[in-house]
Design a protein around this motif. Structure first.
Motif, PDB file in Angstrom:
ATOM      1  N   GLU A   1     -53.709  49.836  64.761  1.00  0.00           N
ATOM      2  CA  GLU A   1     -53.945  51.283  64.768  1.00  0.00           C
ATOM      3  C   GLU A   1     -54.399  51.754  66.138  1.00  0.00           C
ATOM      4  O   GLU A   1     -55.399  52.477  66.285  1.00  0.00           O
ATOM      5  CB  GLU A   1     -54.973  51.666  63.700  1.00  0.00           C
ATOM      6  CG  GLU A   1     -54.518  51.333  62.287  1.00  0.00           C
ATOM      7  CD  GLU A   1     -55.543  51.723  61.230  1.00  0.00           C
ATOM      8  OE1 GLU A   1     -56.660  52.110  61.618  1.00  0.00           O
ATOM      9  OE2 GLU A   1     -55.209  51.647  60.041  1.00  0.00           O
ATOM     10  N   ALA A   2     -53.630  51.352  67.152  1.00  0.00           N
ATOM     11  CA  ALA A   2     -53.938  51.755  68.521  1.00  0.00           C
ATOM     12  C   ALA A   2     -53.591  53.228  68.719  1.00  0.00           C
ATOM     13  O   ALA A   2     -52.731  53.773  68.023  1.00  0.00           O
ATOM     14  CB  ALA A   2     -53.143  50.891  69.510  1.00  0.00           C
ATOM     15  N   PRO A   3     -54.253  53.899  69.667  1.00  0.00           N
ATOM     16  CA  PRO A   3     -53.930  55.307  69.943  1.00  0.00           C
ATOM     17  C   PRO A   3     -52.472  55.463  70.350  1.00  0.00           C
ATOM     18  O   PRO A   3     -51.897  54.606  71.033  1.00  0.00           O
ATOM     19  CB  PRO A   3     -54.870  55.659  71.108  1.00  0.00           C
ATOM     20  CG  PRO A   3     -55.971  54.662  71.038  1.00  0.00           C
ATOM     21  CD  PRO A   3     -55.349  53.403  70.496  1.00  0.00           C
ATOM     22  N   ILE A   4     -51.885  56.558  69.930  1.00  0.00           N
ATOM     23  CA  ILE A   4     -50.482  56.809  70.256  1.00  0.00           C
ATOM     24  C   ILE A   4     -50.338  57.297  71.689  1.00  0.00           C
ATOM     25  O   ILE A   4     -49.365  57.002  72.369  1.00  0.00           O
ATOM     26  CB  ILE A   4     -49.884  57.845  69.280  1.00  0.00           C
ATOM     27  CG1 ILE A   4     -49.935  57.297  67.858  1.00  0.00           C
ATOM     28  CG2 ILE A   4     -48.462  58.209  69.657  1.00  0.00           C
ATOM     29  CD1 ILE A   4     -49.439  58.258  66.811  1.00  0.00           C
ATOM     30  N   GLU A   5     -51.318  58.047  72.188  1.00  0.00           N
ATOM     31  CA  GLU A   5     -51.229  58.593  73.533  1.00  0.00           C
ATOM     32  C   GLU A   5     -51.281  57.477  74.570  1.00  0.00           C
ATOM     33  O   GLU A   5     -52.057  56.543  74.457  1.00  0.00           O
ATOM     34  CB  GLU A   5     -52.372  59.590  73.782  1.00  0.00           C
ATOM     35  CG  GLU A   5     -52.290  60.833  72.901  1.00  0.00           C
ATOM     36  CD  GLU A   5     -53.393  61.816  73.230  1.00  0.00           C
ATOM     37  OE1 GLU A   5     -54.168  61.510  74.167  1.00  0.00           O
ATOM     38  OE2 GLU A   5     -53.477  62.853  72.578  1.00  0.00           O
ATOM     39  N   VAL A   6     -50.444  57.611  75.590  1.00  0.00           N
ATOM     40  CA  VAL A   6     -50.366  56.623  76.666  1.00  0.00           C
ATOM     41  C   VAL A   6     -50.627  57.323  77.986  1.00  0.00           C
ATOM     42  O   VAL A   6     -50.108  58.411  78.243  1.00  0.00           O
ATOM     43  CB  VAL A   6     -48.981  55.934  76.705  1.00  0.00           C
ATOM     44  CG1 VAL A   6     -48.897  54.960  77.871  1.00  0.00           C
ATOM     45  CG2 VAL A   6     -48.712  55.220  75.391  1.00  0.00           C
ATOM     46  N   ASP A   7     -51.448  56.706  78.815  1.00  0.00           N
ATOM     47  CA  ASP A   7     -51.751  57.261  80.132  1.00  0.00           C
ATOM     48  C   ASP A   7     -50.565  57.016  81.051  1.00  0.00           C
ATOM     49  O   ASP A   7     -50.382  55.913  81.561  1.00  0.00           O
ATOM     50  CB  ASP A   7     -53.025  56.601  80.689  1.00  0.00           C
ATOM     51  CG  ASP A   7     -53.452  57.226  82.006  1.00  0.00           C
ATOM     52  OD1 ASP A   7     -52.769  58.174  82.462  1.00  0.00           O
ATOM     53  OD2 ASP A   7     -54.452  56.759  82.582  1.00  0.00           O
ATOM     54  N   ARG A   8     -49.741  58.046  81.284  1.00  0.00           N
ATOM     55  CA  ARG A   8     -48.541  57.872  82.091  1.00  0.00           C
ATOM     56  C   ARG A   8     -48.854  57.721  83.573  1.00  0.00           C
ATOM     57  O   ARG A   8     -47.968  57.365  84.347  1.00  0.00           O
ATOM     58  CB  ARG A   8     -47.606  59.075  81.913  1.00  0.00           C
ATOM     59  CG  ARG A   8     -47.278  59.432  80.475  1.00  0.00           C
ATOM     60  CD  ARG A   8     -46.734  58.251  79.705  1.00  0.00           C
ATOM     61  NE  ARG A   8     -45.558  57.668  80.287  1.00  0.00           N
ATOM     62  CZ  ARG A   8     -44.865  56.684  79.744  1.00  0.00           C
ATOM     63  NH1 ARG A   8     -45.270  56.166  78.600  1.00  0.00           N
ATOM     64  NH2 ARG A   8     -43.808  56.188  80.332  1.00  0.00           N
ATOM     65  N   SER A   9     -50.095  57.969  83.991  1.00  0.00           N
ATOM     66  CA  SER A   9     -50.442  57.811  85.403  1.00  0.00           C
ATOM     67  C   SER A   9     -50.391  56.359  85.831  1.00  0.00           C
ATOM     68  O   SER A   9     -50.356  56.058  87.025  1.00  0.00           O
ATOM     69  CB  SER A   9     -51.835  58.377  85.674  1.00  0.00           C
ATOM     70  OG  SER A   9     -52.823  57.615  84.985  1.00  0.00           O
ATOM     71  N   LEU A  10     -50.392  55.438  84.848  1.00  0.00           N
ATOM     72  CA  LEU A  10     -50.345  54.011  85.172  1.00  0.00           C
ATOM     73  C   LEU A  10     -48.926  53.534  85.414  1.00  0.00           C
ATOM     74  O   LEU A  10     -48.712  52.411  85.843  1.00  0.00           O
ATOM     75  CB  LEU A  10     -50.968  53.201  84.039  1.00  0.00           C
ATOM     76  CG  LEU A  10     -52.438  53.508  83.744  1.00  0.00           C
ATOM     77  CD1 LEU A  10     -52.882  52.740  82.521  1.00  0.00           C
ATOM     78  CD2 LEU A  10     -53.297  53.168  84.939  1.00  0.00           C
ATOM     79  N   ASP A  11     -47.932  54.381  85.114  1.00  0.00           N
ATOM     80  CA  ASP A  11     -46.538  53.987  85.317  1.00  0.00           C
ATOM     81  C   ASP A  11     -46.233  53.879  86.799  1.00  0.00           C
ATOM     82  O   ASP A  11     -46.767  54.620  87.631  1.00  0.00           O
ATOM     83  CB  ASP A  11     -45.581  55.000  84.680  1.00  0.00           C
ATOM     84  CG  ASP A  11     -45.645  54.951  83.165  1.00  0.00           C
ATOM     85  OD1 ASP A  11     -46.234  53.980  82.657  1.00  0.00           O
ATOM     86  OD2 ASP A  11     -45.117  55.862  82.520  1.00  0.00           O
ATOM     87  N   ILE A  12     -45.344  52.970  87.130  1.00  0.00           N
ATOM     88  CA  ILE A  12     -44.843  52.854  88.504  1.00  0.00           C
ATOM     89  C   ILE A  12     -43.530  53.628  88.576  1.00  0.00           C
ATOM     90  O   ILE A  12     -42.545  53.240  87.944  1.00  0.00           O
ATOM     91  CB  ILE A  12     -44.619  51.389  88.896  1.00  0.00           C
ATOM     92  CG1 ILE A  12     -45.931  50.612  88.783  1.00  0.00           C
ATOM     93  CG2 ILE A  12     -44.051  51.283  90.309  1.00  0.00           C
ATOM     94  CD1 ILE A  12     -45.779  49.132  89.052  1.00  0.00           C
TER      95      ILE A  12
END
Length: 326
Positions: A271-282
């Motif tokens: 049950e991990a959060p659905i939101e993803v921090d896109r700032s970590l994308d390369i």
């Protein structure tokens, strides 16, 4: 008249027997060629992993997670040019993003592995000092995961189903009981869909692989593991691009989709959060130029303040209107 009828029946019977024998001979020839190619895959290069994948930027957790990869060609990353694009590393990096922590990953998966290889792989995982090391006093299943993929070799090298399923069940139970792992099982894919196959082998592989996949699915559920369909993962584009040119194991893109399926199942299980921090994308090449630059906070606040506010209707006192609704 009777002799002619007997002669006709004998001729038809002989023809049917000849066709049946020809089909059996063709099936044996096709199976033998596939079995030889499958055995040759055991000599191919694959990803061997036993390392720690660093956590995402700006994350520093007090403890690390453990990830064990067990099984066959569908998880070991055959002929992958960059080890970072093999399933063990892909799943570990994604898990680190989900949990926000370092992930210790070890893979014992081998090309062309059979069910009889599963106990040895599980022993290696359970004896691994690399995966057993835990910084906190209490172990938690929220940070220990094992992924199993097995069954393709059991179809190509036929064994009794009563042998393969108990071996899988025992492996799941040992990983849960002795290693405190949360277990996920990639059931046998639909081998009848592999490119380059023709009947009668294509039909035979489709039927037997579906039966084995169903048995593995039920066995995983009974052992409180999470079953996953590999065939469903390899969809969404042409199947040829998702499989290696040989058609016997995934391509780099196929391995990426399988890893994505596993990560989605892990996120759902814990049950991990659905939101993803896109700032970590390369960003890929040219992607940064296409993305709109973020607006400074002070400038955005100024714009909000300078926007005209709606005027109250004529004859209505805003204070009285507010009091009326309070």
């Amino acid at each position: 008249m009777g002799k002619r009828m007997l002669y006709t029946l004998a001729t038809m019977t002989g023809t049917a027997v000849g066709v049946g024998a020809s089909a059996v001979g063709l099936l044996r020839h096709q199976a033998g060629a596939l079995r030889k190619a499958f055995d040759d895959d055991a000599q191919r290069t694959y990803s061997t992993v036993a390392e720690a994948v660093a956590p995402p930027r700006n994350y520093d957790d007090e403890d690390s997670a453990a990830l064990a990869i067990i099984g066959d060609s569908w998880l070991c990353g055959i002929d992958v040019d960059d080890p970072l694009t093999a399933p063990p590393n892909l799943i570990a990096r994604g898990l680190g993003r989900i949990l926000g922590t370092t992930v210790r990953v070890q893979s014992t998966a081998l090309p062309s592995a059979l069910s009889e290889d599963l106990p040895r792989q599980v022993d290696e995982i359970l004896r691994s000092a690399w995966l057993s090391r835990q910084l906190s006093d209490s172990w938690t299943e929220q940070r220990r995961f094992a992924i199993i993929s097995i069954g393709t070799g059991d179809i190509i090298h036929p064994i009794h189903g009563t042998i393969g399923i108990p071996v899988l069940t025992q492996a799941i139970n040992r990983l849960q009981r002795e290693g405190r792992y949360t277990v996920f099982v990639l059931v046998c894919p639909n081998l009848g869909g592999l490119p380059g196959l023709r009947d009668p082998l294509k039909t035979s592989l489709r039927r037997t692989s579906r039966v084995l996949a169903g048995s593995q699915w039920l066995a995983a559920l009974a052992a409180r593991a999470t079953p996953l369909r590999a065939t469903g993962s390899l969809s969404g584009t042409t199947r040829k691009s998702l499989l290696n040119e040989s058609g016997r194991f995934p391509s780099t893109l196929g391995y990426a989709q399988l890893s994505s399926t596993v990560l989605a199942a892990i996120a759902d299980r814990i049950e991990a959060p659905i939101e993803v921090d896109r700032s970590l994308d390369i960003p890929e090449k040219g992607e940064a130029a296409r993305r709109p630059a973020p607006q400074p906070q002070a400038e955005a606040q100024t714009e909000t303040e300078t926007q005209p506010q709606p005027e109250p209707e004529q004859g209505v006192d805003p204070v009285l209107e507010t009091e009326a609704f309070s």
